[in-house]
Design a protein around this motif. Structure first.
Motif, short mmCIF file in Angstrom:
data_model
loop_
_atom_site.label_atom_id
_atom_site.label_comp_id
_atom_site.label_asym_id
_atom_site.label_seq_id
_atom_site.Cartn_x
_atom_site.Cartn_y
_atom_site.Cartn_z
N GLY A 1 0.80 -1.22 0.00
CA GLY A 1 0.00 0.00 0.00
C GLY A 1 0.83 1.26 0.00
N VAL A 2 0.16 2.38 -0.25
CA VAL A 2 0.86 3.66 -0.34
C VAL A 2 1.48 4.06 0.99
CG1 VAL A 2 -0.51 4.49 -2.27
CG2 VAL A 2 -1.30 4.92 0.07
N ASP A 3 0.92 3.57 2.11
CA ASP A 3 1.47 3.89 3.42
C ASP A 3 2.56 2.92 3.85
OD1 ASP A 3 -0.05 6.16 3.97
OD2 ASP A 3 -1.75 4.96 4.63
N ARG A 4 2.90 1.97 3.01
CA ARG A 4 3.96 0.99 3.28
C ARG A 4 3.73 0.30 4.63
NH1 ARG A 4 9.35 4.37 2.29
NH2 ARG A 4 8.08 5.97 3.29
N LEU A 5 2.51 -0.15 4.86
CA LEU A 5 2.20 -0.90 6.08
C LEU A 5 2.73 -2.32 5.96
CD1 LEU A 5 -1.44 0.29 6.76
CD2 LEU A 5 0.56 0.81 8.15
N PHE A 6 3.25 -2.85 7.03
CA PHE A 6 3.66 -4.24 7.05
C PHE A 6 3.11 -4.86 8.33
CE2 PHE A 6 6.79 -2.17 9.64
CZ PHE A 6 7.11 -3.11 10.62
N PRO A 7 2.90 -6.16 8.34
CA PRO A 7 2.30 -6.80 9.51
C PRO A 7 3.33 -7.00 10.62
CG PRO A 7 2.74 -8.43 7.82
CD PRO A 7 3.07 -7.10 7.22
N PHE A 8 2.94 -6.68 11.85
CA PHE A 8 3.73 -7.07 13.01
C PHE A 8 2.78 -7.25 14.19
CE2 PHE A 8 3.88 -2.40 12.97
CZ PHE A 8 3.48 -2.08 14.27
N THR A 9 3.26 -7.95 15.19
CA THR A 9 2.44 -8.31 16.34
C THR A 9 3.10 -7.80 17.62
OG1 THR A 9 3.59 -10.40 16.74
CG2 THR A 9 1.77 -10.43 15.13
N ALA A 10 2.38 -7.97 18.74
CA ALA A 10 2.95 -7.62 20.03
C ALA A 10 4.19 -8.45 20.31
CB ALA A 10 1.91 -7.82 21.13
N ALA A 11 4.19 -9.71 19.87
CA ALA A 11 5.37 -10.55 20.07
C ALA A 11 6.56 -10.03 19.27
CB ALA A 11 5.05 -11.99 19.66
N ARG B 1 1.43 3.90 13.08
CA ARG B 1 1.48 2.54 12.56
C ARG B 1 1.27 1.52 13.68
NH1 ARG B 1 3.89 2.42 7.37
NH2 ARG B 1 4.54 4.51 6.71
N LEU B 2 1.68 1.86 14.91
CA LEU B 2 1.41 0.98 16.04
C LEU B 2 -0.09 0.78 16.21
CD1 LEU B 2 3.90 2.39 18.70
CD2 LEU B 2 4.16 0.28 17.40
N HIS B 3 -0.81 1.89 16.15
CA HIS B 3 -2.26 1.80 16.32
C HIS B 3 -2.90 1.11 15.13
CE1 HIS B 3 -6.45 3.14 16.69
NE2 HIS B 3 -6.19 3.27 17.98
N ARG C 1 -5.32 -3.23 21.24
CA ARG C 1 -4.31 -3.99 21.98
C ARG C 1 -3.02 -3.22 22.18
NH1 ARG C 1 -3.13 -8.26 18.13
NH2 ARG C 1 -4.01 -6.79 16.64
N LEU C 2 -2.96 -1.98 21.70
CA LEU C 2 -1.70 -1.23 21.72
C LEU C 2 -1.18 -1.02 23.14
CD1 LEU C 2 0.58 0.41 20.55
CD2 LEU C 2 -0.97 2.36 20.32
N ALA C 3 -2.02 -0.53 24.04
CA ALA C 3 -1.55 -0.22 25.40
C ALA C 3 -1.00 -1.46 26.09
CB ALA C 3 -2.69 0.40 26.22
N SER C 4 -1.69 -2.57 25.98
CA SER C 4 -1.22 -3.79 26.63
C SER C 4 0.07 -4.29 25.97
CB SER C 4 -2.30 -4.88 26.60
OG SER C 4 -2.65 -5.20 25.26
N ALA C 5 0.20 -4.11 24.66
CA ALA C 5 1.42 -4.52 23.97
C ALA C 5 2.62 -3.70 24.43
CB ALA C 5 1.25 -4.40 22.46
N LEU D 1 -3.19 8.76 19.44
CA LEU D 1 -2.26 8.02 20.28
C LEU D 1 -2.29 8.43 21.75
CD1 LEU D 1 0.71 8.02 17.76
CD2 LEU D 1 -0.63 6.04 18.45
N ASP D 2 -3.08 9.43 22.07
CA ASP D 2 -3.14 9.87 23.46
C ASP D 2 -3.69 8.76 24.35
OD1 ASP D 2 -3.01 11.61 25.67
OD2 ASP D 2 -5.09 12.22 25.38
N SER D 3 -3.07 8.60 25.53
CA SER D 3 -3.52 7.61 26.52
C SER D 3 -3.58 6.20 25.96
CB SER D 3 -4.90 8.02 27.08
OG SER D 3 -4.84 9.30 27.67
N GLN D 4 -2.62 5.87 25.10
CA GLN D 4 -2.55 4.53 24.50
C GLN D 4 -1.33 3.75 24.99
OE1 GLN D 4 -4.85 3.01 22.32
NE2 GLN D 4 -6.10 4.74 22.99
N GLY D 5 -0.74 4.18 26.11
CA GLY D 5 0.39 3.45 26.67
C GLY D 5 1.74 4.05 26.38
#
Length: 266
Positions: free
Chosen positions: A53-63, A97-99, A105-109, A135-139
């Protein structure tokens, strides 16, 4: 002094930090850039092999984030690491991109990647007000920015001091709307025309041809940095909360502090 290094360039810095002639009071931090992670970090190695995609998103997980911090541990735990509130600083470029990947699940990650007994100070890098709201108050421990100085959709040529007034208004808005602290960042300038072809006719608009910042003299930049320091003081920030400056050596976009023929040492 201190430098926040793009993660791709931190491998070679560790030996230098331990040399006896390395400045004793110099500190480094790590800026993770989740746009091209496979250049340097052992995360996100699943298919697809390239971002989409134009935003160059790639998959990643909390792990994956946990493996990222384990990989960066020698830099983050080094005695010369930048510390904010007593914690090693880890910046995340394009933090939206984190969000985008982790959502609710961002805050817990983020809590999970903070090492036991050695917590991190994680600063999310934003470049517009809507990202700070997202991103406010998201950890995250703080928000900051990187080259959030030009008006990307404004005139082709823009005045440095005028832009400084606009950015301080944005910082004030973030402080008013967000519970997450903000670490102001001053850009030395912006002119990405070195990245473009040499056939620019002066008319085409957009990266890399426009915008171009003018009036970013050493005096104007020093004034902007001083205003950022005063802004932090007014916000009641602890003394170890830094003002960021972009950048040390980004020559292709003309925001660099390194000496040059035109300005000398400033």
């Amino acid at each position: 002094g201190a430098t926040l290094y793009d993660d791709a360039w931190t491998k070679g810095i560790l030996p230098a930090l331990d040399r006896p002639d390395f400045p004793a009071d110099f500190r480094i931090g790590v800026l993770w850039v989740p746009v091209w992670p496979r250049l340097s970090l052992p995360i996100g190695m699943d298919e697809p092999g390239v971002a989409r995609g134009v935003d160059r998103l790639f998959p990643f997980t909390a792990a994956d984030l946990r493996r990222l911090v384990d990989h960066l541990a020698p830099r983050l735990e080094h005695p010369k690491a930048i510390r904010v509130d007593g914690k090693p600083l880890l910046g995340v470029f394009h933090a939206w991109r984190l969000h985008a990947q982790l959502g609710a699940r961002l805050a817990s990650a983020l809590d999970a990647i903070r090492p036991r007994g050695s917590p991190l100070y994680i600063a999310g890098i934003v470049n517009q007000l809507s990202e700070s709201d997202l991103l406010d108050s998201q950890g995250l421990d703080a928000l900051s920015s990187y080259v959030w100085w030009p008006d990307w959709y404004g005139p082709a040529r823009q005045d440095y001091r005028t832009l400084g007034d606009l950015r301080i208004r944005d910082w004030d808005t973030i402080r008013r709307r967000c519970a997450t602290p903000f670490l102001p960042s001053v850009a030395v300038g912006w002119d990405a025309t070195p990245r473009g072809k040499r056939d620019w006719d002066g008319q085409r608009i957009g990266f890399p041809y426009t915008p171009i910042i003018e009036g970013n003299t050493p005096e104007a930049v020093a004034e902007a940095v001083q205003r950022a320091v005063e802004w932090l003081d007014t916000a009641g920030a602890p003394p170890d909360h830094p003002v960021m400056i972009a950048s040390w050596n980004e020559w292709s976009e003309s925001h660099r502090l390194e000496p040059c023929e035109r300005l000398g040492t400033g």
